[in-house]
Design an enzyme around this catalytic site. Structure first.
Site, PDB file in Angstrom:
ATOM      1  N   GLU A  81      36.897  39.386  33.621  1.00 59.77           N
ATOM      2  CA  GLU A  81      37.732  40.329  32.842  1.00 59.77           C
ATOM      3  C   GLU A  81      38.507  39.601  31.735  1.00 59.77           C
ATOM      4  OE1 GLU A  81      36.929  43.161  33.398  1.00 59.77           O
ATOM      5  OE2 GLU A  81      36.221  43.128  35.446  1.00 59.77           O
ATOM      6  N   GLY A  82      37.876  38.604  31.150  1.00 59.85           N
ATOM      7  CA  GLY A  82      38.528  37.824  30.089  1.00 59.85           C
ATOM      8  C   GLY A  82      39.256  36.639  30.701  1.00 59.85           C
TER       9      GLY A  82
END
Lengths: 600, 600
Positions: free
Chosen positions: B441-442
């Site tokens: 998620e980054g």
């Protein structure tokens, strides 16, 4: 899969340009054979063995792991063959005396060998590594007959050794140990008890395993003053010196653990096992420190190994993974994105690992010189002085380099993004294998107490003062020499700050003894960062001087200076946070009564 | 084996005493059913499910893992039964509108549910968790027919959903994506391509899986402007709304990874798969952010979960493990050593995890209020303002809480010494499971760029100024109110320092754009420590006021104050190191040319 390439140029830089190993070896009685050519050849051969034999077994060993069945342990495929080559190469006895079959070379060379082996495959390296600990203990405390019986077999690598300390209810607090040893009519002892966490405690690499065991005699005083050391071989030696009858030693099980899957961590049961006392009765713990100091420096190498392996496997990925455009403008026009090595945060992670690896190497290689002096300096006073110096550095090396090794491993995994979490790439294995290093051979917390308690306060600040002076001297030299002045100023300021916080801590300690332990971890971490800063300052000087001579490999020296710059500007300032924590009230950590920890 | 007990008292403290959830819910249109009694009952039931059903499956799930055969994935024993109970309990649609079968309760309550589930068993929680992401995306961007067809089945939990973004060559840089979607005569699309790292991409918990897929149409512009979203179900819905024919979607393999073994990380192949466009053509990436923000706050919860589970499993060990005597004198006379909770460094590790867990909970629960406003505030201006506030906090929550979660997990393992490394105790699993959180998620680096780039610089410092003001206001209130003045002063000083370093960084950035990215990580970490300090300051005030009323559970409030003290004295000062690094030259990180990284 990770690969290992020995950093030959950097090893050469540290040994020859930074530390003058050649001069050091000329001064040692055992150093006459350690000519520069010989040293270079030995490092070259060890590097080749590590790169070609051990490195390819690192991932398969992790995936396959050790298996236990009916007391027998099977090591992963290829481990036995690699060990056979190790024995044939005569590597095990490299730094042990020729009279017991060793090659009689300096201890420091043995530590370089350990770095190469351990970086390529830490789990494999623990089998000969633990054996080294047993060899050192036997060499220092064994009588001549014991040495003749066991040391030769261990030096050749025909047998391996272990160290059996921990029991289920006690690790660091060995005074609680329960394993019993009763004297028999023939002068031998009968041992009963169970030891846990015995690395390399059982395996299929050799025909015999010699356990060095801590135990109590029935009449021993309580606590640490009643512990003796015993030699307990898996097979008793026969008349001919080869293996005889099976002893009452067995491996009850092996642990399932986070990493180092390829090294068997054993429960070892002693059921009326025959043992022989090693050294003096009830002086086992003191004798054990022979082993502990070697083991702790050995574990520091595990931290260096993690930083090194992590760095050298992360930068190639950063060169070949294209993602997003660099903020400062397009770098790879023919690609949909720029190589991630152009992104600042990827560089931060890589340079952190690099600075810790190269700084750690300098710290360990210099400490290794003290280890040589401890064994071979001409006078007892010099040997004692070297032992004290090494004793002061040991907890710093062990705790700081293993903690930073974990950070490097974690950073390198992070460089891979989600791919770092996938087993295939091998990056997560580096972390899992390294994670044990801050726990075994004395946790970071134990090292911190050893440093601040025994090596600083109980020592009356003599070693601490000498260490501080060394930092000041380097800072001043650098400041006035006109090169890298900033680093000199930085080293001076941070050292002064550390000294001042230490004085304040002592003032608090006069009212509350917990002030010392509450500050211990941060004190140790600052010591580590300062110690590494000392070497980065020196390395920057050497590199700057070399560059003036316009050498052919000027890029190597420039990279050294750039890494030094990163260290001083981005890593050393972390000591500010540690200094604030060290300086804060003892109550902030001791205030909450135990019964309030569960409340939530 | 680890156990989970929901920290009901602390959840109650944050929701009722710190944040006034009851008042907040009264102001929401969807909040009328969320009466204090109802909220308490829901949290109680979710806690029971987490403690009794999910927690016992956490270790067995890790050990057994998922298995893949011929495209089918089998989840560990007990997962399917637990999921059935989840569906029967109506948990999946808790925060989704009643018209699609949900219970229409506020989003914030759904986040508390996610915390309870995720702390007990993160790997299990990802199956319904990813489905929530798909539900939110469908709810915001789907047309009515799509909602009728899919949302009801997802809200009930009868089907689950996934998000298919990553491809082998691109993760963060989605503009490089290659999966193609071609329009068919009937208005549907035909998808071809391969996605990787699809969490919960295939499993045996439900009959159907609805993939939300990012892909390009043949005429799409290059890069991020040519990406559209598609609904691609594993089985196409039949006339009756139940599953019809099998679609061209298959699971090619699952990854072997460091942790979250019980959640299948899938390679998903689309071979002429039928899909339906979701939202507007070429606006898929913007639409995706609906999911991304939820997913990022969800991942922040993983950090909180790691801190919480680590803390609550480490303190009992510290109470029951006896080793060495406490420096301040014997505590457990009947034992051979004192419980290690009396040793300062063990406390340091425990309190670090505790402070991160409780501080993280306050941060997330307050952000959840913005999430509610974003969806339900009466005016569009208020909804936009809430979205912006949450957008600013999201990268801080995601990166800072996952980084601190890793530290907590590592500390808690360390409290166990060597035992922490052994799988049996479950401590190393907490770390392994949590390790992915800073990467998916980054990554932390991506969050740091998002924060400093998009949310600070491109926003023209509006949100940054508002955030700083909030910190100053709390600092001043605390300073002049006469209680916990030190924390107020501390908050003011550190915030001022951060603002000043930001100004200096901008000055550097005017000459060199890399100055921003070179400072991004340290900027984010300071933002995180300051944000958490803001809540610790407020929590200390609430606790101090409560104590004046002489409450029955005064020990709870005292523990809160003691943890606040630890935070301000021993954790917040770390920002000094980050501030120095942030303030240092851009060259120290950008200076080394790529070709010098290999030199050593």
């Amino acid at each position: 899969m990770t690969q290992y390439t020995a950093p030959r140029r950097d090893i050469d830089f540290v040994t020859n340009e930074l530390l003058d190993y050649a001069g050091h070896y000329r001064s040692l009685p055992c150093g006459e054979d350690a000519t520069p050519d010989m040293v270079d050849a030995i490092i070259g051969e060890a590097a080749k063995f590590a790169e070609e034999v051990l490195s390819p077994l690192n991932q398969s060993g992790d995936q396959q792991g050790c298996t236990w069945q009916d007391g027998e342990v099977t090591t992963p495929d290829g481990f036995k063959e690699a060990y056979k080559m190790w024995v044939e190469g005569g590597w095990q006895g490299l730094s042990h005396p020729a009279e017991y079959g060793g090659q009689g070379l300096p201890m420091s060379l043995g530590l370089i060998k350990s770095e190469l082996v351990g970086t390529a495959n830490w789990a494999w390296g623990m089998y000969p590594g633990l054996s080294l600990g047993a060899m050192n203990t036997l060499y220092v405390h064994g009588d001549e007959e014991q040495k003749q019986t066991y040391l030769g077999k261990l030096c050749s690598g025909e047998w391996t050794g272990t160290m059996c300390l921990t029991e289920a209810h006690c690790g660091s607090d060995l005074g609680q140990m329960k394993t019993r040893a009763e004297l028999q009519d023939d002068g031998s002892y009968r041992l009963n008890g169970t030891k846990i966490f015995i690395s390399a405690g059982e395996h299929d690499l050799t025909d015999n395993i010699v356990h060095i065991v801590l135990a109590r005699t029935p009449d021993a005083p309580e606590g640490t003053k009643g512990i003796s050391l015993f030699i307990v071989p898996k097979f008793l030696p026969g008349e001919d010196g080869e293996i005889g009858s099976r002893n009452g030693v067995s491996c009850g099980s092996i642990e399932h653990k986070m990493g180092i899957h390829a090294n068997a961590t054993c429960v070892i049961n002693f059921d009326n096992a025959t043992g022989y006392m090693l050294g003096e009765k009830n002086e086992g713990l003191a004798a054990m420190f022979t082993f502990m100091n070697t083991a702790r420096v050995g574990t520091a190498i595990q931290g260096l190994a993690a930083s090194e392996l992590a760095y050298q496997n992360a930068w190639p990925y950063a060169m070949e993974r294209y993602s997003m455009r660099a903020l400062s403008g397009t770098k790879n026009r023919d690609k949909a994105g720029d190589a991630i090595i152009h992104h600042a945060d990827v560089r931060r992670m890589l340079l952190t690992a690099r600075a810790f690896a190269e700084g750690g190497r300098a710290m360990i290689y210099d400490a290794a010189i003290y280890a040589d002096h401890m064994l071979f300096a001409p006078t007892e006073a010099e040997r004692d002085a070297a032992e004290n110096e090494l004793g002061f550095l040991t907890p710093i090396l062990k705790a700081f380099l293993t903690e930073t090794g974990l950070e490097s491993a974690s950073n390198a995994m992070q460089v891979f993004g989600g791919h770092g979490y996938i087993a295939e790439h091998g990056m997560e294995q580096i972390y899992r294998d390294a994670r044990i290093a801050t726990m075994y051979e004395g946790t970071t917390g134990i090292q911190a107490l050893d440093l601040i308690g025994r090596k600083v306060v109980l020592d009356g600040f003599k070693l601490y003062a000498a260490f501080s002076k060394k930092l000041y001297a380097q800072g001043l030299r650098s400041l006035f020499k006109g090169k890298r002045r900033g680093y000199g100023a930085s080293l001076l300021c941070y050292t002064l700050g550390w000294n001042w916080k230490t004085v304040k801590m002592l003032a608090r300690a006069s009212r509350n003894r917990d002030a010392v332990s509450a500050a211990s971890y941060d004190f140790l971490m600052i010591s580590g960062y300062l110690s590494m800063a000392y070497y980065w300052s020196r390395m920057a000087e050497v590199a700057a001087e070399a560059l003036e001579k316009n050498p052919s490999d000027s890029d190597f020296y420039r990279a050294k200076l750039e890494t030094a710059d990163f260290y001083f500007r981005r890593l050393l300032p972390r000591t500010r946070g540690h200094a604030s924590a060290m300086d804060s009230s003892t109550d902030s950590v001791m205030g909450m009564p135990p019964e309030r920890f569960p409340l939530r």
